[in-house]
Design a protein around this motif. Structure first.
Motif, PDB file in Angstrom:
ATOM      1  N   LYS A  46       0.840  -1.204   0.000  1.00  0.00           N
ATOM      2  CA  LYS A  46       0.000   0.000   0.000  1.00  0.00           C
ATOM      3  C   LYS A  46       0.878   1.257   0.000  1.00  0.00           C
ATOM      4  N   VAL A  47       1.939   1.250   0.789  1.00  0.00           N
ATOM      5  CA  VAL A  47       2.879   2.384   0.810  1.00  0.00           C
ATOM      6  C   VAL A  47       3.531   2.530  -0.567  1.00  0.00           C
ATOM      7  N   SER A  48       3.901   1.418  -1.197  1.00  0.00           N
ATOM      8  CA  SER A  48       4.462   1.475  -2.544  1.00  0.00           C
ATOM      9  C   SER A  48       3.487   2.149  -3.504  1.00  0.00           C
ATOM     10  N   GLY A  49       2.213   1.829  -3.370  1.00  0.00           N
ATOM     11  CA  GLY A  49       1.194   2.453  -4.213  1.00  0.00           C
ATOM     12  C   GLY A  49       1.142   3.957  -4.025  1.00  0.00           C
ATOM     13  N   SER A  50       1.298   4.406  -2.775  1.00  0.00           N
ATOM     14  CA  SER A  50       1.276   5.857  -2.535  1.00  0.00           C
ATOM     15  C   SER A  50       2.519   6.531  -3.118  1.00  0.00           C
ATOM     16  N   ILE A  51       3.658   5.826  -3.120  1.00  0.00           N
ATOM     17  CA  ILE A  51       4.874   6.364  -3.733  1.00  0.00           C
ATOM     18  C   ILE A  51       4.677   6.454  -5.247  1.00  0.00           C
ATOM     19  N   LEU A  52       4.080   5.448  -5.836  1.00  0.00           N
ATOM     20  CA  LEU A  52       3.811   5.443  -7.269  1.00  0.00           C
ATOM     21  C   LEU A  52       2.888   6.608  -7.645  1.00  0.00           C
ATOM     22  N   GLU A  53       1.905   6.899  -6.795  1.00  0.00           N
ATOM     23  CA  GLU A  53       1.019   8.047  -7.042  1.00  0.00           C
ATOM     24  C   GLU A  53       1.804   9.350  -7.055  1.00  0.00           C
ATOM     25  N   ILE A  54       2.740   9.508  -6.132  1.00  0.00           N
ATOM     26  CA  ILE A  54       3.565  10.717  -6.089  1.00  0.00           C
ATOM     27  C   ILE A  54       4.396  10.834  -7.367  1.00  0.00           C
ATOM     28  N   LEU A  55       4.947   9.710  -7.835  1.00  0.00           N
ATOM     29  CA  LEU A  55       5.768   9.738  -9.043  1.00  0.00           C
ATOM     30  C   LEU A  55       4.958  10.227 -10.245  1.00  0.00           C
ATOM     31  N   SER A  56       3.679   9.866 -10.270  1.00  0.00           N
ATOM     32  CA  SER A  56       2.757  10.322 -11.307  1.00  0.00           C
ATOM     33  C   SER A  56       3.332  10.113 -12.713  1.00  0.00           C
ATOM     34  N   LEU A  57       3.658   8.860 -13.018  1.00  0.00           N
ATOM     35  CA  LEU A  57       4.242   8.501 -14.313  1.00  0.00           C
ATOM     36  C   LEU A  57       3.389   7.471 -15.032  1.00  0.00           C
ATOM     37  N   LYS A  58       3.315   7.603 -16.332  1.00  0.00           N
ATOM     38  CA  LYS A  58       2.784   6.521 -17.153  1.00  0.00           C
ATOM     39  C   LYS A  58       4.008   5.743 -17.582  1.00  0.00           C
ATOM     40  N   ALA A  59       4.188   4.582 -16.987  1.00  0.00           N
ATOM     41  CA  ALA A  59       5.427   3.845 -17.198  1.00  0.00           C
ATOM     42  C   ALA A  59       5.175   2.352 -17.091  1.00  0.00           C
ATOM     43  N   LYS A  60       6.145   1.580 -17.535  1.00  0.00           N
ATOM     44  CA  LYS A  60       6.138   0.144 -17.344  1.00  0.00           C
ATOM     45  C   LYS A  60       6.746  -0.113 -15.964  1.00  0.00           C
ATOM     46  N   MET A  61       6.253  -1.162 -15.319  1.00  0.00           N
ATOM     47  CA  MET A  61       6.762  -1.491 -13.986  1.00  0.00           C
ATOM     48  C   MET A  61       7.279  -2.915 -13.943  1.00  0.00           C
ATOM     49  N   THR A  62       8.289  -3.115 -13.108  1.00  0.00           N
ATOM     50  CA  THR A  62       8.695  -4.477 -12.811  1.00  0.00           C
ATOM     51  C   THR A  62       7.607  -5.054 -11.924  1.00  0.00           C
ATOM     52  N   GLU A  63       7.421  -6.358 -12.011  1.00  0.00           N
ATOM     53  CA  GLU A  63       6.350  -6.977 -11.241  1.00  0.00           C
ATOM     54  C   GLU A  63       6.927  -7.876 -10.166  1.00  0.00           C
ATOM     55  N   ALA A  64       6.843  -7.414  -8.953  1.00  0.00           N
ATOM     56  CA  ALA A  64       7.265  -8.203  -7.801  1.00  0.00           C
ATOM     57  C   ALA A  64       6.430  -7.754  -6.614  1.00  0.00           C
ATOM     58  N   GLY A  65       5.992  -8.689  -5.829  1.00  0.00           N
ATOM     59  CA  GLY A  65       5.234  -8.338  -4.637  1.00  0.00           C
ATOM     60  C   GLY A  65       6.169  -8.180  -3.451  1.00  0.00           C
ATOM     61  N   ALA A  66       5.605  -7.752  -2.343  1.00  0.00           N
ATOM     62  CA  ALA A  66       6.387  -7.598  -1.117  1.00  0.00           C
ATOM     63  C   ALA A  66       6.849  -8.972  -0.641  1.00  0.00           C
ATOM     64  N   MET A  67       8.052  -8.993  -0.076  1.00  0.00           N
ATOM     65  CA  MET A  67       8.662 -10.232   0.406  1.00  0.00           C
ATOM     66  C   MET A  67       9.090 -10.036   1.860  1.00  0.00           C
ATOM     67  N   ILE A  68       9.304 -11.127   2.545  1.00  0.00           N
ATOM     68  CA  ILE A  68       9.767 -11.091   3.924  1.00  0.00           C
ATOM     69  C   ILE A  68      11.255 -11.427   3.945  1.00  0.00           C
ATOM     70  N   SER A  69      12.030 -10.663   4.715  1.00  0.00           N
ATOM     71  CA  SER A  69      13.458 -10.951   4.866  1.00  0.00           C
ATOM     72  C   SER A  69      13.830 -10.769   6.338  1.00  0.00           C
ATOM     73  N   PRO A  70      14.873 -11.462   6.770  1.00  0.00           N
ATOM     74  CA  PRO A  70      15.228 -11.394   8.191  1.00  0.00           C
ATOM     75  C   PRO A  70      15.935 -10.094   8.566  1.00  0.00           C
ATOM     76  N   CYS A  71      15.676  -9.638   9.771  1.00  0.00           N
ATOM     77  CA  CYS A  71      16.477  -8.614  10.443  1.00  0.00           C
ATOM     78  C   CYS A  71      17.360  -9.421  11.407  1.00  0.00           C
ATOM     79  N   ASP A  72      18.125  -8.784  12.240  1.00  0.00           N
ATOM     80  CA  ASP A  72      18.914  -9.508  13.243  1.00  0.00           C
ATOM     81  C   ASP A  72      18.025  -9.929  14.409  1.00  0.00           C
ATOM     82  N   GLY A  73      18.370 -10.994  15.074  1.00  0.00           N
ATOM     83  CA  GLY A  73      17.702 -11.386  16.312  1.00  0.00           C
ATOM     84  C   GLY A  73      16.369 -12.084  16.151  1.00  0.00           C
ATOM     85  N   GLY A  74      16.150 -12.776  15.039  1.00  0.00           N
ATOM     86  CA  GLY A  74      14.926 -13.557  14.887  1.00  0.00           C
ATOM     87  C   GLY A  74      13.694 -12.744  14.547  1.00  0.00           C
TER      88      GLY A  74
END
Length: 168
Positions: A46-74
């Motif tokens: 959803k935050v990505s969508g709001s950033i895209l709105e600010i960019l206000s571009l008619k453009a092609k986009m790479t297609e990848a969804g949000a992913m989970i990655s580790p921080c330190d400490g579990g």
């Protein structure tokens, strides 16, 4: 270079930027709230969508969804790397200018605005949300030989602990 190769190169560049992280958001596992990873992924998209709105571009986009990655400490974070390409380098530079001016208007604090650490010294804007839950890293890459100009963006969440019994 084929369109498929360009997309693959853009994804590699986005992944490399993820390895260095977005900003200095708190990664202390003791302070990380308990959250469902799917909920955090949805919020990051959803935050990505709001950033895209600010960019206000008619453009092609790479297609990848949000992913989970580790921080330190579990603990974990959600990150959403994506990019836009197709518009001229001038249009993409203007979109970076919109980010620069509109992020603070929308409650974001810009923590870096200048060249990144790459050999190309690409323009980079890094900003944290006012509530400290999200960070955005946007980088403009001008046209390089046969590669089109592109804007790469990574939105990531603060670290969280998965719900009991859940695996992220």
């Amino acid at each position: 270079m084929t369109n498929k190769t360009r997309k693959a190169a853009a994804c590699v560049a986005l992944f490399c930027s993820l390895l260095s992280g977005c900003s200095g958001m708190n990664e202390d596992s003791a302070d990380a709230p308990v959250r469902a990873s799917s909920e955090v992924q949805d919020e990051v998209e959803k935050v990505s969508g709001s950033i895209l709105e600010i960019l206000s571009l008619k453009a092609k986009m790479t297609e990848a969804g949000a992913m989970i990655s580790p921080c330190d400490g579990g603990v974990y974070r959600a990150h959403h790397p994506w990019g836009v390409y197709g518009p001229s380098a001038k249009d993409l530079e203007e979109a970076m200018g919109r980010l620069r001016s509109r992020l603070p208007e929308k409650g974001w604090k810009i923590v870096k605005d200048g060249p990144d650490n790459s050999r190309a010294k690409s323009p980079q804007i890094v900003a944290d949300s006012a509530d400290g839950k999200f960070s955005v890293d946007a980088r403009f890459h001008g046209r390089q030989s046969d590669d089109p100009a592109q804007l790469e963006v990574t939105v990531q969440s603060a670290c969280f602990r998965p719900e009991s019994g859940a695996t992220s």
